[in-house]
Design a protein around this motif. Structure first.
Motif, PDB file in Angstrom:
ATOM      1  N   LEU A  82      -1.103  -5.474  -7.272  1.00  0.00           N
ATOM      2  CA  LEU A  82      -2.439  -5.824  -7.756  1.00  0.00           C
ATOM      3  C   LEU A  82      -3.298  -6.583  -6.746  1.00  0.00           C
ATOM      4  N   PRO A  83      -2.720  -7.500  -5.950  1.00  0.00           N
ATOM      5  CA  PRO A  83      -3.597  -8.241  -5.020  1.00  0.00           C
ATOM      6  C   PRO A  83      -4.092  -7.415  -3.834  1.00  0.00           C
TER       7      PRO A  83
ATOM      8  N   ARG B 250      -5.338  -3.654  -1.660  1.00  0.00           N
ATOM      9  CA  ARG B 250      -5.843  -2.285  -1.715  1.00  0.00           C
ATOM     10  C   ARG B 250      -4.629  -1.357  -1.706  1.00  0.00           C
ATOM     11  N   LYS B 251      -4.789  -0.158  -2.257  1.00  0.00           N
ATOM     12  CA  LYS B 251      -3.612   0.674  -2.504  1.00  0.00           C
ATOM     13  C   LYS B 251      -3.951   2.152  -2.369  1.00  0.00           C
TER      14      LYS B 251
ATOM     15  N   ASP C 226       4.756   3.225  -7.992  1.00  0.00           N
ATOM     16  CA  ASP C 226       3.597   2.552  -8.564  1.00  0.00           C
ATOM     17  C   ASP C 226       3.759   2.371 -10.076  1.00  0.00           C
TER      18      ASP C 226
ATOM     19  N   THR D  83       7.369 -10.345  -3.315  1.00  0.00           N
ATOM     20  CA  THR D  83       6.283 -11.304  -3.589  1.00  0.00           C
ATOM     21  C   THR D  83       6.011 -12.226  -2.393  1.00  0.00           C
TER      22      THR D  83
ATOM     23  N   GLY E 189       3.773  -1.334 -10.031  1.00  0.00           N
ATOM     24  CA  GLY E 189       2.339  -1.465  -9.795  1.00  0.00           C
ATOM     25  C   GLY E 189       1.837  -2.896  -9.891  1.00  0.00           C
ATOM     26  N   HIS E 190       2.458  -3.695 -10.774  1.00  0.00           N
ATOM     27  CA  HIS E 190       2.013  -5.087 -10.945  1.00  0.00           C
ATOM     28  C   HIS E 190       2.152  -5.896  -9.645  1.00  0.00           C
TER      29      HIS E 190
END
Lengths: 342, 342
Positions: free
Chosen positions: B50-51, B53-54, B42, B22, B46-47
Motif C-alpha cells: 500500500l505505501p 507505487r505498484k 498481490d 515491512t 497486497g496490504h
C-alpha cells in the motif's frame, strides 16, 4: 588503412580506419557472419553482402523501436544464430542502434561489429557501445551498453549519403569540437562541407580524430561517471525538438546547441561573441540555428527526458569554446527560460 | 536477521536474510520505490504494498516473454520512473526475470532489487543477475545480466506457496548439492520436505547456504567463464522437456537431472549406485524421475538451445555426487543417446 584498439571496461574494440568493406572476410569467417542492414543500403550495396546471411530492416528513425529490435531478434532465432555468430550492423545510426540492442539481448549477448555508412554513425552512433530504442515521443528510453568487437570505416559508403545526412553528421562533429577540442573547431572554421566531401583524406583524418575524441570520453568515463554526459551537449533540448517537429537529428541537435549556448551565456559561462561563433560555424555547415516552435511543449517533453534525476536535470553548458561542463539545472529554471533560449 | 554482501563484477549485492518485508521502508525511501508483483502475490500480500507505487503483472511462465517485459517498461514510462527510482520485484522467478530485464533496459538501467517469494526464486532465480525471456519454444533466449542492489528474504511469503512450487525449489537445491556440495546432499537425504516446511530455522539456513553456493559460483565465474555452466546441470534436457510438456519447471529439471546422471554413467563418470542415490533423493522430495515423452522432439528443441556452440554443446555431467563438470558433447552423440537416457 590504419588501425586503433580501445579497451572499454574489459571489452576490446578495434577500429579499422579507411578499410574497404571487401576486407571483412579476412576479419571474420563468412559463415559466422550475419549482416544487418536497411533497405536503402541494401539497394546500393547489396552486391557486397552476397557472401553472407543477411537481415534487411525498414529504414528510418520511425523503426528504431522495440518492434524493430524484435524483428532482428526473430530473424536471429530463425537463423539459429549462436555465440559463434557475429552480427554486423551495416548502416547509419538506426541500424547500429537496433543491431547493437538485438545482439546484446539475444542469448544474453552474441558477437557484434559495425560498418557505419553515414558520417553520423562513423563519428557518433557506432562509437561507445550505447544503443537506444524510442517509444512514442521518448528517444532512446530503452537501451543497453554493449561494445562491438570492431568497427570498420569504409568511406566509400559516403558517396551515396544524402546531403542532409552529411549535415547531420557535422552537427555531432561540431558538438565534439565545442565540448573538447578548440583546435578542431578552428579547423572546421577554416574548411567547409564542400572540402570534406571532395577530399577523402581530409574526411578520413576528421573521422579518426572524432572517433578518438569520443572513445577517450567513453574510456575516461569508467573513472568519472559524469564525463560522458558532455556528449549530451545540444541533445537535451535537441531531442525534445526532434520529437515535436520530426526534423532531421542533426538539425535538431544544431537547434539544441544554439539553445545550450544561449543558456550558457544567460548563466554567465559563455561570452556573447563565443556563442555567435558557434552559431556561425553551424551555419557554415548548412545547419539551422533557429526554429518556429512551441517552447511549452518542448519543456513538457524535456521533463520526461531520461537524464532527469528528481527535480534536477544535468544540462551541458560551454565554459568557453572547447570546454563543455555539466551543470545540474533545476527543472523550474529550465521552464522559466525555455522561451528565451529557444 | 543476518546480512551478507557480495561484489559481482563491480556491482555490490546485499542479501538481507530472514528479514520482514515491512523493513523495506528502512532500506529505500518509499517515494523512490516501485513494486512489481503478480496477481497471485498481490492477492495475498497486497496490504504490504500500500505505501508504494505498484505494477501488477499476470502470473505464470507464459507471460515471461517480451510482451510481459514491455508491459512493465510501459508502466515505468507512464510513472516517469527515473534513475533515482528503485524497482523491486516481489514474486517468483517470472516476476524477478521480467523485472530484472525491464529494469536493465529502461533508461539503459535503473535501480533494481528483489524480494523473492518462492523457494526457487530465493535459491536460484533472484541470485546471480541473469534474467531471461522466452519466445515460443525457446526458454530464456533473450535476456541481460544485471545485478539487484539487494535481495530481501522474508520466509513468511512461503506460507502461501503451493506444494508443487516447494518441490520446484527443491529441484534447484538438489541440483546445487549434486554439482558442488556433498554435505548438503547428505543433509537433504537425512531430512524431508515436511521438515523444511515445518521448521523455519532449518529452511532459513538451507536458503542461506544455497544463496552463498550460487553467489560463489557467479563470483568465481568472473575468472573462469565456464564455471557458471555447472548451474545448467539438468537444465539442458530439462528445458527441452519443459517446453514440450508444459510441466512445472522443477519437475522438468528433475527429469533433466536423471537424464544427465544417466548420460554421466554412460560416459563412465558416475557409478550406477551414485546415479540411483540422486534418483532416490529426487523422489524423497516428491520430484518425478521418469516421463513418457518423445525423445526425437526433445532433441529437436535441444538443438536450438542457447548453450550450443557450433557442432558441440556444453553438457553438465557428474563426476561423483557433489562434483559437477563441463563436458563438450557432440550434438550427434546426444542425438544417438537421447532415447536411452530419457
Amino acid at each position: 588503412m590504419s588501425q586503433a584498439e580501445f579497451t572499454i571496461s574489459d571489452s576490446k574494440v578495434i577500429c579499422y580506419f579507411d578499410t574497404s568493406f571487401t576486407q571483412i572476410s579476412r576479419i571474420v569467417p563468412p559463415e559466422n557472419l550475419i549482416v544487418v542492414t536497411d533497405e536503402n543500403i541494401d539497394g546500393f550495396y547489396g552486391h557486397l553482402f552476397l557472401p553472407f546471411r543477411k537481415i534487411v530492416i525498414a529504414p528510418g528513425e520511425n523503426n528504431k523501436n522495440r518492434a524493430g529490435a524484435d524483428f532482428i531478434i526473430d530473424r536471429l532465432i530463425e537463423m539459429e544464430a549462436d555465440r559463434s555468430t557475429l552480427v554486423l550492423g551495416v548502416g547509419g545510426g538506426v541500424v547500429t542502434d537496433l543491431t547493437g540492442y538485438a545482439a546484446s539481448v539475444y542469448k544474453r549477448g552474441i558477437r557484434l561489429a559495425f560498418a557505419p555508412t553515414s558520417v553520423l554513425a562513423m563519428v557518433d552512433a557506432a562509437i561507445g557501445g550505447k544503443n537506444g530504442l524510442n517509444t512514442g515521443f521518448l528517444k532512446n528510453i530503452i537501451g543497453t551498453t554493449y561494445q562491438p568487437e570492431f568497427i570498420l570505416f569504409d568511406y566509400n559508403f559516403l558517396t551515396t549519403l544524402p546531403a542532409v545526412e552529411w549535415e547531420s553528421g557535422f552537427a555531432e562533429i561540431i558538438k565534439h569540437a565545442c565540448i573538447r577540442d578548440m583546435q578542431m573547431f578552428e579547423t572546421l572554421e577554416r574548411l567547409s562541407l564542400h572540402d570534406y566531401r571532395q577530399d577523402a583524406s581530409l574526411l578520413a583524418s576528421l573521422v579518426e580524430e572524432n572517433v578518438k575524441l569520443k572513445m577517450q570520453i567513453v574510456l575516461e568515463d569508467a573513472y568519472d561517471r559524469d564525463l560522458r554526459l558532455l556528449l549530451n551537449f545540444g541533445h537535451t533540448i535537441g531531442h525534445a525538438v526532434e520529437n515535436l517537429h520530426a526534423i532531421p537529428h542533426g538539425h535538431a541537435i544544431s537547434i539544441g546547441m544554439v539553445a545550450a549556448c544561449n543558456l550558457s551565456e544567460k548563466s554567465g559561462y559563455l561570452h556573447f561573441e563565443e556563442a555567435q561563433r558557434v552559431v556561425r560555424l553551424l551555419e557554415r555547415y548548412h545547419l539551422p540555428v533557429d526554429l518556429e516552435t512551441e517552447p511549452a511543449r518542448v519543456f513538457e517533453i524535456l521533463k520526461s527526458d531520461k537524464k532527469r534525476d528528481g527535480g534536477f536535470m544535468n544540462f551541458i553548458m560551454l565554459q568557453g569554446i572547447g570546454n563543455g561542463m555539466i551543470v545540474p539545472v533545476e527543472i523550474s529554471f529550465l521552464e522559466e527560460n525555455i522561451s528565451a533560449v529557444l
